[in-house]
Design an enzyme around this catalytic site. Sequence first.
Site, PDB file in Angstrom:
ATOM      1  N   ALA A   1       0.935  -1.204  -0.045  1.00 22.35           N
ATOM      2  CA  ALA A   1       0.110  -0.106   0.016  1.00 22.35           C
ATOM      3  C   ALA A   1       1.080   1.241   0.013  1.00 22.35           C
ATOM      4  CB  ALA A   1      -1.013   0.064   1.309  1.00 22.35           C
TER       5      ALA A   1
ATOM      6  N   GLY B   1       0.568  -5.064   0.939  1.00 23.57           N
ATOM      7  CA  GLY B   1      -0.574  -5.108  -0.080  1.00 23.57           C
ATOM      8  C   GLY B   1      -0.324  -5.894  -1.402  1.00 23.57           C
TER       9      GLY B   1
ATOM     10  N   GLU C   1      -0.610  -9.296  -0.572  1.00 17.41           N
ATOM     11  CA  GLU C   1      -1.905  -9.572  -0.220  1.00 17.41           C
ATOM     12  C   GLU C   1      -2.780  -9.722  -1.594  1.00 17.41           C
ATOM     13  OE1 GLU C   1      -1.966  -6.402   2.518  1.00 17.41           O
ATOM     14  OE2 GLU C   1      -2.847  -7.720   4.054  1.00 17.41           O
TER      15      GLU C   1
ATOM     16  N   GLU D   1       4.488  -5.243   7.535  1.00 15.93           N
ATOM     17  CA  GLU D   1       3.769  -3.870   8.131  1.00 15.93           C
ATOM     18  C   GLU D   1       4.078  -3.809   9.678  1.00 15.93           C
ATOM     19  OE1 GLU D   1       2.374  -6.266   6.105  1.00 15.93           O
ATOM     20  OE2 GLU D   1       0.961  -5.531   4.739  1.00 15.93           O
TER      21      GLU D   1
HETATM   22  N1  DAK Z   1       4.643   3.325  -1.015  1.00 10.87           N
HETATM   23  C1  DAK Z   1       4.997   4.427  -1.510  1.00 10.87           C
HETATM   24  N2  DAK Z   1       6.269   4.378  -2.107  1.00 10.87           N
HETATM   25  C2  DAK Z   1       7.009   3.440  -2.183  1.00 10.87           C
HETATM   26  C3  DAK Z   1       6.801   2.288  -1.733  1.00 10.87           C
HETATM   27  C4  DAK Z   1       5.327   2.115  -0.868  1.00 10.87           C
HETATM   28  N3  DAK Z   1       5.053   0.942  -0.381  1.00 10.87           N
HETATM   29  N4  DAK Z   1       7.743   1.356  -1.855  1.00 10.87           N
HETATM   30  C5  DAK Z   1       8.658   1.963  -2.729  1.00 10.87           C
HETATM   31  N5  DAK Z   1       7.996   3.201  -2.751  1.00 10.87           N
HETATM   32  C6  DAK Z   1       8.792   4.305  -3.548  1.00 10.87           C
HETATM   33  C7  DAK Z   1       9.911   4.834  -2.677  1.00 10.87           C
HETATM   34  O1  DAK Z   1       9.606   5.723  -1.932  1.00 10.87           O
HETATM   35  C8  DAK Z   1      10.777   5.309  -3.876  1.00 10.87           C
HETATM   36  O2  DAK Z   1      10.308   6.653  -4.205  1.00 10.87           O
HETATM   37  P1  DAK Z   1      11.193   7.848  -4.588  1.00 10.87           P
HETATM   38  O3  DAK Z   1      11.923   7.978  -3.411  1.00 10.87           O
HETATM   39  O4  DAK Z   1      11.871   7.627  -5.642  1.00 10.87           O
HETATM   40  O5  DAK Z   1      10.193   8.900  -4.931  1.00 10.87           O
HETATM   41  C9  DAK Z   1      10.481   4.449  -5.280  1.00 10.87           C
HETATM   42  O6  DAK Z   1       9.215   3.844  -4.667  1.00 10.87           O
HETATM   43  C10 DAK Z   1      11.646   3.618  -5.440  1.00 10.87           C
HETATM   44  O7  DAK Z   1      11.804   2.890  -4.088  1.00 10.87           O
HETATM   45  P2  DAK Z   1      13.204   2.722  -3.447  1.00 10.87           P
HETATM   46  O8  DAK Z   1      14.095   3.535  -3.911  1.00 10.87           O
HETATM   47  O9  DAK Z   1      13.145   2.194  -1.892  1.00 10.87           O
HETATM   48  O10 DAK Z   1      13.687   1.458  -4.122  1.00 10.87           O
HETATM   49  P3  DAK Z   1      14.411   0.113  -3.633  1.00 10.87           P
HETATM   50  O11 DAK Z   1      14.980  -0.779  -5.051  1.00 10.87           O
HETATM   51  O12 DAK Z   1      16.054   0.714  -3.027  1.00 10.87           O
HETATM   52  O13 DAK Z   1      13.759  -0.763  -2.694  1.00 10.87           O
HETATM   53  C11 DAK Z   1      11.834  -1.835  -1.607  1.00 10.87           C
HETATM   54  C12 DAK Z   1      12.733  -1.297  -2.864  1.00 10.87           C
HETATM   55  C13 DAK Z   1      10.464  -2.425  -2.143  1.00 10.87           C
HETATM   56  C14 DAK Z   1      12.699  -3.005  -0.850  1.00 10.87           C
HETATM   57  C15 DAK Z   1      11.506  -0.560  -0.883  1.00 10.87           C
HETATM   58  O14 DAK Z   1      11.110   0.530  -1.685  1.00 10.87           O
HETATM   59  C16 DAK Z   1      10.790  -0.807   0.246  1.00 10.87           C
HETATM   60  O15 DAK Z   1      10.933  -1.324   1.213  1.00 10.87           O
HETATM   61  N6  DAK Z   1       9.384  -0.303  -0.074  1.00 10.87           N
HETATM   62  C17 DAK Z   1       8.454  -0.366   0.992  1.00 10.87           C
HETATM   63  C18 DAK Z   1       8.068  -1.767   1.135  1.00 10.87           C
HETATM   64  C19 DAK Z   1       6.940  -2.002   2.341  1.00 10.87           C
HETATM   65  O16 DAK Z   1       7.321  -1.733   3.393  1.00 10.87           O
HETATM   66  N7  DAK Z   1       5.719  -2.454   1.655  1.00 10.87           N
HETATM   67  C20 DAK Z   1       4.383  -2.488   2.708  1.00 10.87           C
HETATM   68  C21 DAK Z   1       3.890  -1.287   2.716  1.00 10.87           C
HETATM   69  S1  DAK Z   1       2.720  -1.585   4.037  1.00 10.87           S
HETATM   70  C22 DAK Z   1      -4.336  -1.001   6.139  1.00 10.87           C
HETATM   71  C23 DAK Z   1      -4.455  -0.966   4.911  1.00 10.87           C
HETATM   72  C24 DAK Z   1      -3.226  -1.766   4.130  1.00 10.87           C
HETATM   73  C25 DAK Z   1      -2.100  -1.828   4.829  1.00 10.87           C
HETATM   74  C26 DAK Z   1      -2.088  -1.983   6.107  1.00 10.87           C
HETATM   75  C27 DAK Z   1      -3.139  -1.704   6.759  1.00 10.87           C
HETATM   76  N8  DAK Z   1      -5.599  -0.694   6.898  1.00 10.87           N
HETATM   77  C28 DAK Z   1      -5.856   0.688   6.727  1.00 10.87           C
HETATM   78  C29 DAK Z   1      -6.015  -1.532   7.841  1.00 10.87           C
HETATM   79  C30 DAK Z   1      -1.086  -2.264   3.846  1.00 10.87           C
HETATM   80  C31 DAK Z   1       0.079  -2.117   4.082  1.00 10.87           C
HETATM   81  C32 DAK Z   1       1.438  -1.941   3.326  1.00 10.87           C
HETATM   82  O17 DAK Z   1       1.360  -2.728   2.302  1.00 10.87           O
END
Ligand code: DAK
Length: 259
Positions: free
Chosen positions: A65, A110, A113, A133
């Site tokens: 997400a 997400g 998911e 998360e």
């Molecule tokens: N959201 C927004 N932007 C993201 C992103 C994300 N999940 N993942 C990556 N990006 C963006 C980065 O900010 C970066 O943007 P700029 O800085 O270039 O503007 C760009 O994508 C490239 O990312 P990186 O530079 O970080 O790329 P790397 O290859 O170095 O790293 C990575 C890739 C996937 C390991 C890293 O980007 C990363 O750790 N990303 C976050 C992954 C993550 O934690 N995903 C889970 C998100 S939490 C709920 C509803 C839904 C959810 C929870 C609760 N309720 C309301 C109950 C769901 C939650 C999630 O999915």
Amino acid sequence: MSFKNVNFEKDGKMVVITINRPKALNALNSETLVEIDSAIDMVAEDEDVLAVILTGAGKSFVAGADISEMKGLNAIEGRKFGILGNKVFRKLEKLEKPVIAAVNGFALGGGCEISMACDIRIASSKAKFGQPESGLGITPGFGGTQRLPRLVGLGMAKELIYTAKIIKADEAFRIGLVNKVVEPEALMDEAKALANTIINNAPIAVKLCKEAINRGIQTDIDTGAAYESEVFGECFATEDQKEGMGAFLEKRDKTFKNK
Ligand code: DAK
């Protein structure tokens, strides 16, 4: 209809939906979720479409997400965002056509998911999976706590969710999260070949199988078996059942009509 963050390509009886926000690694913001929702509606309404492939543009499948959108949410808005995602993912899961996730890269949060809301997951050897998360101070919000244990078992799901660790495609295959791992350049061909194999079977039977499996997994076996008998009976009201069995007995090729 044209979308900003989603590509919709129809090729014969197959549709490929590509989530296309590569600069944000295809992170799911509300706008993208609404577009995916519309794309699912388009598939649902098109009788010609018999299989769907969901994939991501660039090096990521879906990196979760959208954290930049989520960061500022209050509790009410967070709940609203969660409800939207769950509604879209559930619609995908209940779509009366098989959906294959072609996981080309990061499938985190997400992203993992949404792949689990698909029927089958084929992964590139470069794919990575995880529910990070808890490291962000939240719980999985788009069904991770529900679908992951159903797919990989309680212990493995709890380990992945509590530790927030990210696993590679071969480990995802080992624990049963993905059906197959292929080289990146073979991913779409593999997903399309699988879709075509399914398309060649009787569409109503495939649809009813999906319903029976999805309903059965959520109930006791007696209720599930009763439902299975019901859909089994329904098949005998179809032309395709006559065709499938007739072709077998007459030793000829079959032609299903989705009727
Ligand atoms: N959201 C927004 N932007 C993201 C992103 C994300 N999940 N993942 C990556 N990006 C963006 C980065 O900010 C970066 O943007 P700029 O800085 O270039 O503007 C760009 O994508 C490239 O990312 P990186 O530079 O970080 O790329 P790397 O290859 O170095 O790293 C990575 C890739 C996937 C390991 C890293 O980007 C990363 O750790 N990303 C976050 C992954 C993550 O934690 N995903 C889970 C998100 S939490 C709920 C509803 C839904 C959810 C929870 C609760 N309720 C309301 C109950 C769901 C939650 C999630 O999915």
